[in-house]
Design a protein around this motif. Structure first.
Motif, short mmCIF file in Angstrom:
data_model
loop_
_atom_site.label_atom_id
_atom_site.label_comp_id
_atom_site.label_asym_id
_atom_site.label_seq_id
_atom_site.Cartn_x
_atom_site.Cartn_y
_atom_site.Cartn_z
N ARG A 1 -75.97 41.86 -126.24
CA ARG A 1 -77.38 41.24 -125.64
C ARG A 1 -77.10 40.08 -124.50
O ARG A 1 -76.02 39.48 -124.52
CB ARG A 1 -77.51 40.02 -127.00
N GLU B 1 -85.78 45.36 -122.05
CA GLU B 1 -87.05 44.64 -123.44
C GLU B 1 -88.29 45.38 -123.72
O GLU B 1 -88.88 45.20 -123.38
CB GLU B 1 -86.96 43.11 -123.06
N ASP C 1 -84.52 35.65 -132.76
CA ASP C 1 -85.36 36.26 -131.68
C ASP C 1 -87.52 36.11 -131.92
O ASP C 1 -87.85 36.49 -131.03
CB ASP C 1 -84.94 37.72 -131.57
N HIS D 1 -81.41 43.80 -124.71
CA HIS D 1 -82.08 42.66 -125.42
C HIS D 1 -81.93 42.60 -127.00
O HIS D 1 -81.75 43.58 -127.07
CB HIS D 1 -83.74 42.97 -124.58
N GLY D 2 -82.81 41.31 -127.03
CA GLY D 2 -82.29 41.43 -128.02
C GLY D 2 -83.44 41.75 -129.03
O GLY D 2 -82.98 43.07 -130.08
N SER E 1 -81.81 45.67 -128.76
CA SER E 1 -80.43 45.88 -129.56
C SER E 1 -80.78 46.22 -131.43
O SER E 1 -80.35 47.25 -131.87
CB SER E 1 -80.10 44.53 -129.36
N GLY F 1 -78.77 38.74 -134.80
CA GLY F 1 -78.98 38.88 -133.39
C GLY F 1 -78.35 37.61 -132.52
O GLY F 1 -78.14 36.65 -133.50
N GLN G 1 -78.11 35.26 -128.70
CA GLN G 1 -77.62 35.87 -127.77
C GLN G 1 -76.49 35.41 -127.16
O GLN G 1 -75.74 34.92 -128.17
CB GLN G 1 -77.97 33.85 -126.60
#
Length: 192
Positions: free
Chosen positions: A11, A88, A113, A151-152, A155, A175, A177
């Motif tokens: 991510r 995303e 997220d 992306h979150g 992913s 999750g 970053q």
């Protein structure tokens, strides 16, 4: 469960809007200094894998993911392809809004997220069915071991498919970053 190739999912690092707790969706904000450090750390973590042969890399075309790929994956795989299916989830009218200003029905567990329901309920947003279709399409096109920068929520949807889990598990997956997940033979390992 389908038999997809070995995959490493990254991510993107923290962005200005992540830090400010704003919804990005199709919009973009640059990586913060923390985000750049997270991406560099992902590059170090990728050193644990022999990516010199057979591995390919794909990235969302959105700036935050592309910037992360340049700081992490490009150190190991010289050519990173973009694929629009890795963008995303679209959040429609909630793009750019502060999460605290949004009303979400149902469980409001706030993970890395935000509440997962937020992404399904966004007015004019893409929704999970459409996101799932493009994630499955991307995975079905894989020919061999692949590094993915995304992306979150995207992913999570990719990993739900790779792990053969029901969508109800979407919010339960780890999750955040700057993380990295290795998925092989339906087993996920978070690399930290």
């Amino acid at each position: 469960m389908k038999n997809w190739p070995e995959v490493i999912v990254l991510r993107h690092g923290e962005t200005v809007w992540n830090r400010d707790n704003r919804m990005q969706g199709a919009l973009n904000s640059p990586l913060t200094e923390t985000g750049r450090q997270q991406a560099s750390r992902q590059g170090e973590l990728l050193s644990q894998f022999d990516l010199s042969t057979d591995w390919v890399a794909f990235c969302s075309p959105q700036g935050r993911a592309f910037q992360t790929a340049g700081l992490s994956v490009a150190l190991h795989i010289p050519f990173v392809r973009t694929d629009d299916r890795l963008r995303e989830i679209g959040v429609g009218e909630w793009s750019g809004k502060f999460r605290s200003d949004l009303k979400v029905e149902g469980p409001s567990h706030d993970g890395p997220d935000g509440p997962i329901a937020m992404y399904e309920q966004a007015p004019g947003g893409e929704g999970f069915d459409a996101l799932n279709l493009r994630c499955q399409s991307f995975l079905d096109d894989l020919k061999g071991p692949t590094v993915i920068v995304t992306h979150g929520i995207t992913s999570r949807m990719l990993r739900i498919n790779l792990l053969g889990l029901p969508r109800s598990e979407l919010g339960k997956l780890p999750g955040g970053q700057g993380n990295l997940f290795h998925i092989k033979d339906g087993v996920q390992k978070e690399i930290v």
